[in-house]
Scaffold this motif. Structure first.
Motif, PDB file in Angstrom:
ATOM      1  N   PHE A  23      -6.390  37.143  -5.744  1.00 52.31           N
ATOM      2  CA  PHE A  23      -6.981  35.801  -5.901  1.00 52.31           C
ATOM      3  C   PHE A  23      -7.409  35.899  -7.351  1.00 52.31           C
ATOM      4  N   TYR A  24      -6.803  34.796  -8.021  1.00 49.83           N
ATOM      5  CA  TYR A  24      -6.964  34.872  -9.609  1.00 49.83           C
ATOM      6  C   TYR A  24      -7.517  33.547 -10.076  1.00 49.83           C
ATOM      7  N   VAL A  25      -8.355  33.749 -10.914  1.00 53.86           N
ATOM      8  CA  VAL A  25      -9.042  32.379 -11.621  1.00 53.86           C
ATOM      9  C   VAL A  25      -8.923  32.626 -13.052  1.00 53.86           C
ATOM     10  N   THR A  26      -8.380  31.428 -13.738  1.00 52.06           N
ATOM     11  CA  THR A  26      -8.083  31.445 -15.080  1.00 52.06           C
ATOM     12  C   THR A  26      -8.740  30.364 -15.813  1.00 52.06           C
ATOM     13  N   TYR A  27      -8.951  30.589 -17.003  1.00 53.49           N
ATOM     14  CA  TYR A  27      -9.232  29.394 -18.074  1.00 53.49           C
ATOM     15  C   TYR A  27      -7.845  29.607 -18.920  1.00 53.49           C
ATOM     16  N   PHE A  28      -7.459  28.088 -18.919  1.00 51.67           N
ATOM     17  CA  PHE A  28      -6.174  27.774 -19.820  1.00 51.67           C
ATOM     18  C   PHE A  28      -6.798  26.878 -20.959  1.00 51.67           C
ATOM     19  N   LYS A  29      -6.256  26.969 -21.870  1.00 48.65           N
ATOM     20  CA  LYS A  29      -6.454  25.901 -23.074  1.00 48.65           C
ATOM     21  C   LYS A  29      -5.206  25.305 -23.282  1.00 48.65           C
ATOM     22  N   GLN A  30      -5.099  23.988 -23.989  1.00 49.87           N
ATOM     23  CA  GLN A  30      -4.035  23.281 -24.366  1.00 49.87           C
ATOM     24  C   GLN A  30      -2.962  23.097 -23.325  1.00 49.87           C
ATOM     25  N   VAL A  31      -3.236  23.000 -22.031  1.00 50.62           N
ATOM     26  CA  VAL A  31      -2.166  22.535 -20.954  1.00 50.62           C
ATOM     27  C   VAL A  31      -2.089  20.962 -21.013  1.00 50.62           C
ATOM     28  N   GLN A  32      -0.882  20.350 -20.946  1.00 46.43           N
ATOM     29  CA  GLN A  32      -0.420  19.116 -20.989  1.00 46.43           C
ATOM     30  C   GLN A  32      -0.270  18.477 -19.993  1.00 46.43           C
ATOM     31  N   ILE A  33      -0.927  17.171 -19.559  1.00 47.58           N
ATOM     32  CA  ILE A  33      -0.856  16.569 -18.162  1.00 47.58           C
ATOM     33  C   ILE A  33      -0.945  15.188 -18.593  1.00 47.58           C
ATOM     34  N   GLU A  34       0.340  14.357 -18.434  1.00 44.66           N
ATOM     35  CA  GLU A  34       0.481  12.934 -18.684  1.00 44.66           C
ATOM     36  C   GLU A  34       0.039  12.611 -20.156  1.00 44.66           C
ATOM     37  N   GLY A  35       0.626  13.562 -20.879  1.00 40.89           N
ATOM     38  CA  GLY A  35       0.269  13.101 -22.379  1.00 40.89           C
ATOM     39  C   GLY A  35      -1.039  13.808 -23.063  1.00 40.89           C
ATOM     40  N   ASP A  36      -1.772  14.405 -22.382  1.00 42.45           N
ATOM     41  CA  ASP A  36      -3.105  14.734 -22.702  1.00 42.45           C
ATOM     42  C   ASP A  36      -3.158  16.207 -22.739  1.00 42.45           C
ATOM     43  N   LEU A  37      -3.585  16.791 -24.129  1.00 43.58           N
ATOM     44  CA  LEU A  37      -3.715  18.247 -24.142  1.00 43.58           C
ATOM     45  C   LEU A  37      -5.097  18.816 -23.595  1.00 43.58           C
ATOM     46  N   LEU A  38      -5.356  19.472 -22.465  1.00 45.73           N
ATOM     47  CA  LEU A  38      -6.669  19.714 -22.071  1.00 45.73           C
ATOM     48  C   LEU A  38      -6.920  21.209 -21.584  1.00 45.73           C
ATOM     49  N   ASP A  39      -8.308  21.453 -21.726  1.00 41.75           N
ATOM     50  CA  ASP A  39      -8.580  22.681 -20.732  1.00 41.75           C
ATOM     51  C   ASP A  39      -8.581  22.489 -19.378  1.00 41.75           C
ATOM     52  N   ALA A  40      -8.035  23.578 -18.734  1.00 47.16           N
ATOM     53  CA  ALA A  40      -7.786  23.618 -17.235  1.00 47.16           C
ATOM     54  C   ALA A  40      -8.236  24.970 -16.692  1.00 47.16           C
TER      55      ALA A  40
END
Length: 352
Positions: A112-129
């Motif tokens: 089971f993995y929990v991750t923190y990403f930066k600069q992932v794009q969804i619908e034109g927005d670059l967001l933390d996820a």
């Protein structure tokens, strides 16, 4: 929908979650995983994020009571978005929550993995996820390497194929009050009864009622109406049904906006059948608590997806398949008394 050209993996914690109905336990790591080189993060980005490139449906976290704060995943991820120092604590809580809903005997244990990403794009927005993933299926890999002037073969068991993500979810730091923007991957294993635990019990999701969902639902309702309901009220051949399906797909491919009355007149035409379809649509909305607007922007991606399951094949015993793509008036059905068999007569100009 989701792209990760600019994405980076900031933090990752790995735990193991078993199936409590099988007497298995969970095992928590003490701290986030230390990534010592650039190769592993790149492979993990591919493993975790690439499956979401084809994800069209956007969800929100929810709770059946209507109180969003009772959703465990929402609470834990919100704490991390507000204070990233709470990442490890939240990852522990998420693992425990997954373990609490892993009660079906067919649910497989796994990493089971929990991750923190930066600069992932969804619908034109670059967001933390925040990404949450589980690997349930393992494979055996052969390794061939040079050895004493020749080659040797070895193997590795219980390895993870980075091109086959079993279960995953990305929760984007946007639209917090609505339960965030969420996209999900769920490879069904262990049967449908076991499969619901990821989306329904662990995450508790509701799909966003956007143009993609409206288009998908309308095409799905219409297909069910033609294939299941029409026989109860009208005497129709399979060729006529296929023609109705083809006409609906043509409408959705050519139009930019769906209009219920226009669709009914152009595609269905028959007043009694139009009334029946509108009643069928209303019953669906009430049964599944999923309202479909009488007018909405048509999603091209949803049309392409539904086109794969719209059948235009007329199967005749085990001898022939007739593909009907256009004018149904060029095909006639009859009955041969001498052979006591049905037949179809097909008109055409050229043989390809």
């Amino acid at each position: 929908m989701v792209t990760f050209f600019e994405a980076s993996l900031d933090t990752i914690s790995v735990h193991h979650v078993g199936n409590q109905s099988q007497g298995e336990m969970y095992s928590l790591s003490d701290e986030p995983l230390e990534l010592k080189d650039e190769v592993i993060p790149a492979l993990l980005l591919q493993y975790f994020l690439k499956p979401f490139e084809k994800a069209n449906e956007v969800y929100h976290l929810m709770h059946s009571s209507g109180d969003l704060f009772l959703n465990e995943v929402y609470n834990f991820t919100t704490k991390v978005f507000e204070d990233q120092q709470k990442f490890q604590e939240a990852s522990d809580q998420l693992a425990k929550h997954l373990y609490s809903v892993s009660t079906h005997p067919n649910i497989k244990g796994g990493e089971f993995y929990v991750t923190y990403f930066k600069q992932v794009q969804i619908e034109g927005d670059l967001l933390d996820a925040i990404g949450i993933f589980k690997s349930e299926n393992k494979e055996t890999y052969l390794k061939v390497y040079p050895d004493q002037g020749g080659f040797a073969v070895d193997y590795e068991q219980e390895a993870i194929n980075i091109n086959k993500l079993d279960k995953g979810v990305l929760i984007f730091n946007i639209e917090k009050d609505n339960g965030y923007k969420v996209v999900v991957v769920d490879k069904v294993t262990g049967g449908q009864d076991a499969a619901v635990y990821w989306k329904d019990e662990f995450l508790q999701l509701r799909i966003r009622n956007d143009s993609f969902n409206q288009t998908t639902n309308t095409l799905g309702v219409y297909k069910n109406f033609v294939t299941q309901k029409l026989d109860e009220e009208f005497d129709m051949s399979k060729a006529d049904k296929i023609d109705l399906l083809n006409r609906s797909m043509k409408y959705f491919k050519e139009k930019e906006t769906f209009d219920l009355d226009e669709f009914a007149e152009e595609v269905i035409s028959n007043p009694e059948a139009i009334t029946s379809f509108k009643n069928f649509k209303t019953q669906y909305e009430e049964e599944f608590d999923s309202p479909i607007a009488d007018s909405f922007e048509i999603s091209g991606n949803a049309v392409k997806k539904q086109a794969r399951v719209y059948k235009s094949v007329l199967k005749l015993d085990k001898n022939f398949h007739i593909y009907i793509h256009g004018d149904k008036d060029l095909i006639e059905k009859g009955f041969d008394d001498g052979k006591a068999m049905n037949y179809y007569k097909v008109y055409f100009k050229e043989e390809a």
